[in-house]
Design an enzyme around this catalytic site. Structure first.
Site, mmCIF file in Angstrom:
data_model
loop_
_atom_site.group_PDB
_atom_site.id
_atom_site.type_symbol
_atom_site.label_atom_id
_atom_site.label_comp_id
_atom_site.label_asym_id
_atom_site.label_seq_id
_atom_site.Cartn_x
_atom_site.Cartn_y
_atom_site.Cartn_z
ATOM 1 N N CYS A 38 0.831 -1.270 0.012
ATOM 2 C CA CYS A 38 0.028 0.202 0.081
ATOM 3 C C CYS A 38 0.953 1.286 0.026
ATOM 4 O O CYS A 38 0.455 2.423 -0.324
ATOM 5 C CB CYS A 38 -0.968 -0.059 1.198
ATOM 6 S SG CYS A 38 -0.158 -0.045 2.781
ATOM 7 N N ASN A 39 2.200 1.085 0.389
ATOM 8 C CA ASN A 39 2.931 2.206 0.498
ATOM 9 C C ASN A 39 3.997 2.468 -0.557
ATOM 10 O O ASN A 39 4.701 3.655 -0.716
ATOM 11 C CB ASN A 39 3.683 2.339 1.819
ATOM 12 C CG ASN A 39 2.669 2.329 2.973
ATOM 13 O OD1 ASN A 39 1.808 3.055 2.804
ATOM 14 N ND2 ASN A 39 2.996 1.882 4.330
ATOM 15 N N ARG A 40 4.356 1.543 -1.287
ATOM 16 C CA ARG A 40 5.456 1.399 -2.355
ATOM 17 C C ARG A 40 5.430 0.512 -3.208
ATOM 18 O O ARG A 40 4.704 -0.850 -2.979
ATOM 19 C CB ARG A 40 6.593 1.279 -1.574
ATOM 20 C CG ARG A 40 7.061 0.034 -1.078
ATOM 21 C CD ARG A 40 8.278 0.037 -0.159
ATOM 22 N NE ARG A 40 8.234 0.928 0.852
ATOM 23 C CZ ARG A 40 9.411 1.906 1.064
ATOM 24 N NH1 ARG A 40 9.929 2.188 0.175
ATOM 25 N NH2 ARG A 40 9.015 2.648 2.036
ATOM 26 N N GLN B 176 7.096 -9.442 3.218
ATOM 27 C CA GLN B 176 6.662 -9.182 1.744
ATOM 28 C C GLN B 176 7.958 -9.459 1.017
ATOM 29 O O GLN B 176 7.741 -10.133 -0.099
ATOM 30 C CB GLN B 176 5.949 -7.782 1.518
ATOM 31 C CG GLN B 176 4.722 -7.870 2.273
ATOM 32 C CD GLN B 176 4.227 -6.422 2.528
ATOM 33 O OE1 GLN B 176 4.919 -5.444 2.497
ATOM 34 N NE2 GLN B 176 2.826 -6.144 2.575
ATOM 35 N N THR C 232 -11.220 -8.741 3.711
ATOM 36 C CA THR C 232 -10.347 -9.601 4.645
ATOM 37 C C THR C 232 -9.012 -9.989 4.281
ATOM 38 O O THR C 232 -8.751 -11.398 4.597
ATOM 39 C CB THR C 232 -11.222 -10.702 5.240
ATOM 40 O OG1 THR C 232 -11.763 -11.556 4.178
ATOM 41 C CG2 THR C 232 -12.506 -10.103 5.965
ATOM 42 N N GLY C 233 -8.429 -9.059 3.518
ATOM 43 C CA GLY C 233 -6.923 -9.641 3.193
ATOM 44 C C GLY C 233 -6.257 -9.355 4.629
ATOM 45 O O GLY C 233 -6.617 -9.167 5.741
ATOM 46 N N LYS C 234 -4.739 -9.202 4.537
ATOM 47 C CA LYS C 234 -3.884 -9.061 5.920
ATOM 48 C C LYS C 234 -4.401 -7.656 6.365
ATOM 49 O O LYS C 234 -4.294 -7.641 7.549
ATOM 50 C CB LYS C 234 -2.536 -8.984 5.171
ATOM 51 C CG LYS C 234 -1.379 -8.759 6.283
ATOM 52 C CD LYS C 234 -0.386 -9.834 6.166
ATOM 53 C CE LYS C 234 0.496 -10.244 7.267
ATOM 54 N NZ LYS C 234 1.166 -11.393 7.165
ATOM 55 N N GLY D 151 -7.137 -6.205 6.322
ATOM 56 C CA GLY D 151 -8.475 -6.338 6.914
ATOM 57 C C GLY D 151 -8.515 -6.944 8.075
ATOM 58 O O GLY D 151 -9.272 -6.930 9.023
#
EC number: 1.2.1.70
Length: 420
Positions: A58-60, A124, A194-196, A198
């Site tokens: 979400c950030n990069r 990740q 409901t991913g990580k 979520g």
């Protein structure tokens, strides 16, 4: 990168964009879902690239890999996202060789995270490296570098307090709710996705709000049911999204869609509705702001929430940086050994040729020539000589380049330090 016998391409690059210069909308254009990552890796392999790691959070979004020119990596990114080269140039960064190594260390150690000390990125990186390895796109350099970064990350986490306290995007969203919503236990909360993120948000909601009116919706219902079972929550079908929206006071969106999943046409009720969009790309259309009863807050705003926990973390940055430099020094020492490995290998082959020729001479001269003993002695002597040269080349007080040239000249070695 100097001639380190690590890649057929000459330089190691880190290219990408992050929250620092690219807002959520732009990051959304360059985000890569799992399918896009696979396509990018296949394309890279087809283009002759031999090592590549891709992350998109979400950030990069970043690519770490070897290339003759960074444009090769930029083109891969643009070919597999909605981003363009022109848009990339406006917000992106390109690091080469040692700068790229240093950047990757900072990213993997949580020092470059939007929320300082967020170590989610290291998992990740591990996952991305495993996928690259399956595509035969992880060379010894990249694997060794990743292991060094993992080591630094572990040390920083255990030797400093930089990750202490509950601070994350999911926690920040709950914190925002606490700061802006009255009588939270009575509110109806709908979590869509409901991913990580979520899952983490759901856990924080249950833990901190004491709210018993939390409903989960996910496109794949079984995934929502797995989480709901842990916390005794209600799960509704995706088809019931609009109906559940009409009952909700708070909507948290954490889906992984490439296009908005919530817009103003889904919202039919007139009561106040707080929407927190934790998705990249944005999954809530900006047109919801046209509704007087809706308040929309995006991930980037939540990430700027700084409290005492975050401020306390900053004092550990110098220690974390010292740990990184320590681990990076070990990695660079290994990298130096790669520099002279081809010359030592060529020297060993040359000495072996001498030995084979001499053994052949002695075999013809001596009727009682002991083949096994002669080979054992010659092999031991060759190993000792090459070990001696290798030890000499590791000496910090000598010029490795000069010594390599002298060895190649004295033993008339063929050029053997090409990248492979």
């Amino acid at each position: 990168m100097q001639q380190y016998n690590i890649s057929k391409s000459s330089s190691f690059y880190a290219i990408g964009l992050s929250y620092k210069k690219a807002d959520a909308e732009v990051r959304g254009y360059f985000s890569l879902d799992d399918e896009a990552k696979q396509k990018l890796l296949i394309q890279a392999k087809g283009n002759g690239i031999d090592s590549l790691i891709v992350i998109s959070t979400c950030n990069r979004t970043e690519i770490y890999g070897f290339a003759q020119h960074p444009y090769q990596l930029i083109q891969l990114l643009c070919d597999n996202t909605r981003g363009t080269v022109e848009a990339f140039r406006e917000v992106a960064y390109i690091y080469k060789n040692q700068e790229a190594i240093s950047h990757m260390f900072r990213v993997g150690s949580g020092l470059d995270s939007q929320i300082l000390g967020d170590f989610e990125i290291i998992s990740q990186l591990k996952i991305s490296a495993r996928i690259s390895k399956k595509h035969d796109l992880l060379n010894p350099f990249s694997e060794r570098l990743l292991n060094a970064i993992i080591q630094a990350s572990k040390r920083i986490k255990t030797e400093t307090g930089i990750s202490s306290g509950a601070t994350s995007v999911s926690f920040a969203s709950v914190q925002y709710i606490f700061n802006t919503v009255k009588d939270i236990p009575s509110k109806n909360i709908l979590l869509f996705g409901t991913g990580k993120i979520g899952r983490n948000t759901c856990e924080n909601l249950v833990k901190h709000t004491k709210n018993e009116h939390i409903t989960l919706i996910n496109r794949t219902k079984t995934k929502a049911e797995e989480i709901a079972g842990k916390f005794n929550l209600v799960v509704k079908d995706y088809a019931n999204l609009q109906e559940e929206l009409s009952k909700s006071d708070i909507l948290i969106v954490a889906t992984g869609a490439q296009r908005p999943t919530i817009d103003k046409y889904l919202i039919q009720n007139k009561k106040p509705l707080l929407i927190l969009d934790l998705s990249i790309p944005k999954n809530v259309d900006e047109n919801v702001k046209e509704l007087d009863n809706v308040t929309l807050v995006h991930l980037d705003h939540l990430s700027k929430i700084t409290d005492e926990t975050l401020e306390a973390r900053k004092k550990y940055i110098p220690v974390a940086e010292t740990i990184i430099e320590d681990v990076k020094a070990d990695f660079n020492a290994w990298l130096e050994t790669r520099k002279f490995a081809p010359t030592i290998k060529a020297l060993k082959h040359k000495l072996n040729d001498f030995a084979v020729a001499e053994l052949d001479v002695q075999r013809k001269k001596l009727s009682d020539f002991n083949e096994a003993q002669a080979e054992l002695i010659s092999n031991n002597i060759i190993q000792k000589i090459t070990n001696h040269f290798a030890h000499h080349l590791k000496d910090d007080n000598i010029s490795t380049d000069d010594s390599l040239e002298l060895i190649k000249k004295v033993f008339q070695l063929e050029p053997s330090t090409k990248n492979v």
